[in-house]
Design a protein around this motif. Structure first.
Motif, PDB file in Angstrom:
ATOM      1  N   LEU A   6       1.339  -3.154   5.548  1.00  0.00           N
ATOM      2  CA  LEU A   6       0.050  -2.845   4.955  1.00  0.00           C
ATOM      3  C   LEU A   6       0.087  -3.152   3.463  1.00  0.00           C
ATOM      4  N   TYR A   7      -0.832  -4.020   3.035  1.00  0.00           N
ATOM      5  CA  TYR A   7      -0.958  -4.388   1.633  1.00  0.00           C
ATOM      6  C   TYR A   7      -2.295  -3.898   1.085  1.00  0.00           C
ATOM      7  N   VAL A   8      -2.373  -3.835  -0.235  1.00  0.00           N
ATOM      8  CA  VAL A   8      -3.610  -3.519  -0.924  1.00  0.00           C
ATOM      9  C   VAL A   8      -3.835  -4.608  -1.976  1.00  0.00           C
ATOM     10  N   TRP A  40     -10.008  -1.842  -4.655  1.00  0.00           N
ATOM     11  CA  TRP A  40      -8.758  -2.126  -3.948  1.00  0.00           C
ATOM     12  C   TRP A  40      -9.043  -2.061  -2.439  1.00  0.00           C
ATOM     13  N   ARG A  95      -3.553  -5.578   6.799  1.00  0.00           N
ATOM     14  CA  ARG A  95      -2.220  -5.484   7.394  1.00  0.00           C
ATOM     15  C   ARG A  95      -1.844  -6.841   7.980  1.00  0.00           C
ATOM     16  N   HIS A 123      -7.466  -2.743   1.677  1.00  0.00           N
ATOM     17  CA  HIS A 123      -6.292  -2.874   2.534  1.00  0.00           C
ATOM     18  C   HIS A 123      -6.422  -4.054   3.497  1.00  0.00           C
ATOM     19  N   MET A 135     -11.475  -6.618   4.910  1.00  0.00           N
ATOM     20  CA  MET A 135     -10.344  -5.932   5.548  1.00  0.00           C
ATOM     21  C   MET A 135      -9.856  -6.651   6.795  1.00  0.00           C
ATOM     22  N   ALA A 193       0.841  -1.194   0.000  1.00  0.00           N
ATOM     23  CA  ALA A 193       0.000   0.000   0.000  1.00  0.00           C
ATOM     24  C   ALA A 193       0.881   1.252   0.000  1.00  0.00           C
TER      25      ALA A 193
END
Length: 460
Positions: free
Chosen positions: A131-133, A145, A149, A147, A220, A89
């Motif tokens: 943190l990824y998306v 998209w 973590r 998020h 999420m 992210a």
């Protein structure tokens, strides 16, 4: 009809059916033009029809929580080559140029509303505390998209949300609870569901309501869930009844959730364990193979390097409602909890709230809450949906009837903090467990100075 009678006629009506209570809301009839066409209830087949656009997105774990993440989603049957994309992210939109694409897998689900495709993909080789998306789709039709973590690979403080039975009126009455819980703890690491997510295992409409109630939160915050008795079907989608004692796991369960395959044979993805930042979480299935699970759990807890141990199961060790008791489960599992010093057991099933003190097996069934130097486990029964039962006379430390609750649990080093809150976010029950080497946990009660919410004369 006098004014008082008219007011009563417009009030909410409570219908008591056996031990259950359901809400009947007043119909708004004043001022209606009778010449107008009456509204028609939307057909479930239309409301929950899948399309090529992904929906019912859920995060779970199948492997190491710190370095992997699994996602599942649904589409119509036109999608046969699912893909997922993931990137680190960033503050701006250009992460899309760095996204990695992976292929997913597909399985067909035939429900009472028709056929659909459920897809899954697992992101691997992730970096802890990052943190990824991600998004999912078919290469043309995509989700937003989203998020997530990754947790730490080491013991660190964290919070999670625990729900008892959602089960009924998910759109009307459970949605506000899960959303209030998320608003209360938006940085929670996961949501734990102690069974009976839905009422009828084979009704796709109910699963649709469960997904809609959680909405984008399910994409999420990962879910940890176990099946209750209502996740087991008594008949197939054609209405053919299964033989007595041969209920089958909901056809939606395994396509919806990707859980570890480390449980006993025959109980795949309904019995499992995972480690999360210094806590071993053991997930049990109270519907089948009780003895086999006891033997498996004994081995899982004998080789447990974590400071804390949490168990979740559906049917309780100590029941909270009338005409309910589970001696087979209690006698098979509670000695294992005592032997391995399980800290807390999170349960559902009984549609009322009951929380013990620290309990040991020698005291099973006597209604006394005792401390013991060898063990001492906390037991909680909770309910998040609107279906309510009468309480029994077991001597719980804190009780509630006719109250929807969610629980926020935080672990920080040698401290476990538990807060039970009502659907409106008010603190209803609270305690702290302090870990002490070689001794039972220290229990610190933090019950708010408010009366218990109990039905008048419910034990008469």
């Amino acid at each position: 009809m006098n004014t008082k009678t008219k007011l009563l006629c417009g009030a909410v009506t409570v219908l008591a059916l056996g031990a259950s209570v359901y809400l009947s809301l007043p119909q708004e009839t004043q001022g209606r033009d009778e010449r107008q066409v009456a509204p028609q209830l939307a057909k479930a087949q239309e409301t929950y029809r899948p399309s090529a656009v992904p929906d019912r997105i859920v995060l779970t774990w199948k492997n190491d929580v710190a370095t992997t993440q699994t996602v599942t989603w649904r589409t119509d049957t036109s999608v046969t080559k699912p893909v997922a994309q993931i990137a680190l992210a960033e503050q701006g939109p250009w992460f899309v140029n760095k996204a990695l694409q992976i292929n997913g897998t597909t399985q067909e689900l035939e429900s009472d509303l028709g056929k659909s495709h459920y897809h899954s993909a697992e992101f691997t080789d992730l970096t802890p505390k990052t943190l990824y998306v991600y998004r999912v789709g078919d290469g043309v039709n995509w989700s937003s998209w989203i998020h997530f973590r990754t947790p730490s690979s080491k013991p660190e403080p964290f919070t999670f949300i625990y729900f008892g039975d959602a089960q009924n009126s998910l759109k009307a009455h459970w949605a506000r609870v899960v959303r209030e819980a998320y608003a209360d703890a938006p940085r929670a690491k996961f949501m734990l569901h102690a069974g009976d997510l839905i009422n009828n295992a084979i009704r796709d409409e109910e699963w649709g309501e469960w997904h809609d109630a959680g909405g984008w939160v399910n994409g999420m915050l990962p879910s940890i869930a176990i099946p209750g008795n209502h996740e087991y079907a008594k008949e197939d989608i054609q209405g053919n009844t299964y033989p007595i004692g041969r209920r089958r796991l909901a056809p939606h369960w395994r396509p919806t959730f990707e859980f570890p395959d480390n449980g006993p044979q025959g109980l795949e993805e309904t019995v499992y364990w995972l480690d999360f930042q210094g806590v071993r979480i053991v997930c049990l299935n109270t519907n089948d193979k009780i003895k086999e699970q006891a033997e498996w759990m004994d081995e899982v807890l004998a080789d447990n390097p974590n400071r804390w141990t949490i168990v979740t199961q559906h049917a309780p060790i100590y029941s909270a409602s009338r005409r309910r008791d589970n001696p087979e489960i209690r006698n098979a599992w509670q000695p294992i909890f005592d032997k391995h010093h399980v800290d807390i057991v999170l349960q559902g099933h009984d549609h009322s709230y009951g929380r013990t003190g620290l309990m040991v097996h020698e005291n099973a069934g006597t209604g006394k809450n005792v401390h013991d130097s060898r063990a001492g486990t906390m037991y909680v029964v909770s309910v998040s949906g609107p279906k309510m039962y009468d309480r029994n006379d077991f001597e719980f430390v804190r009780r509630a009837e006719d109250t929807q609750l969610y629980q926020i649990i935080s672990i920080d080093g040698d401290e476990l903090r538990y807060d039970a809150k009502t659907a409106t976010g008010e603190l209803y029950d609270a305690f702290t467990l302090n870990k002490r080497d070689g001794q039972v946990n220290e229990l610190v009660e933090r019950i708010p100075n408010t009366p218990e919410r109990l039905r008048p004369g419910s034990l008469e």
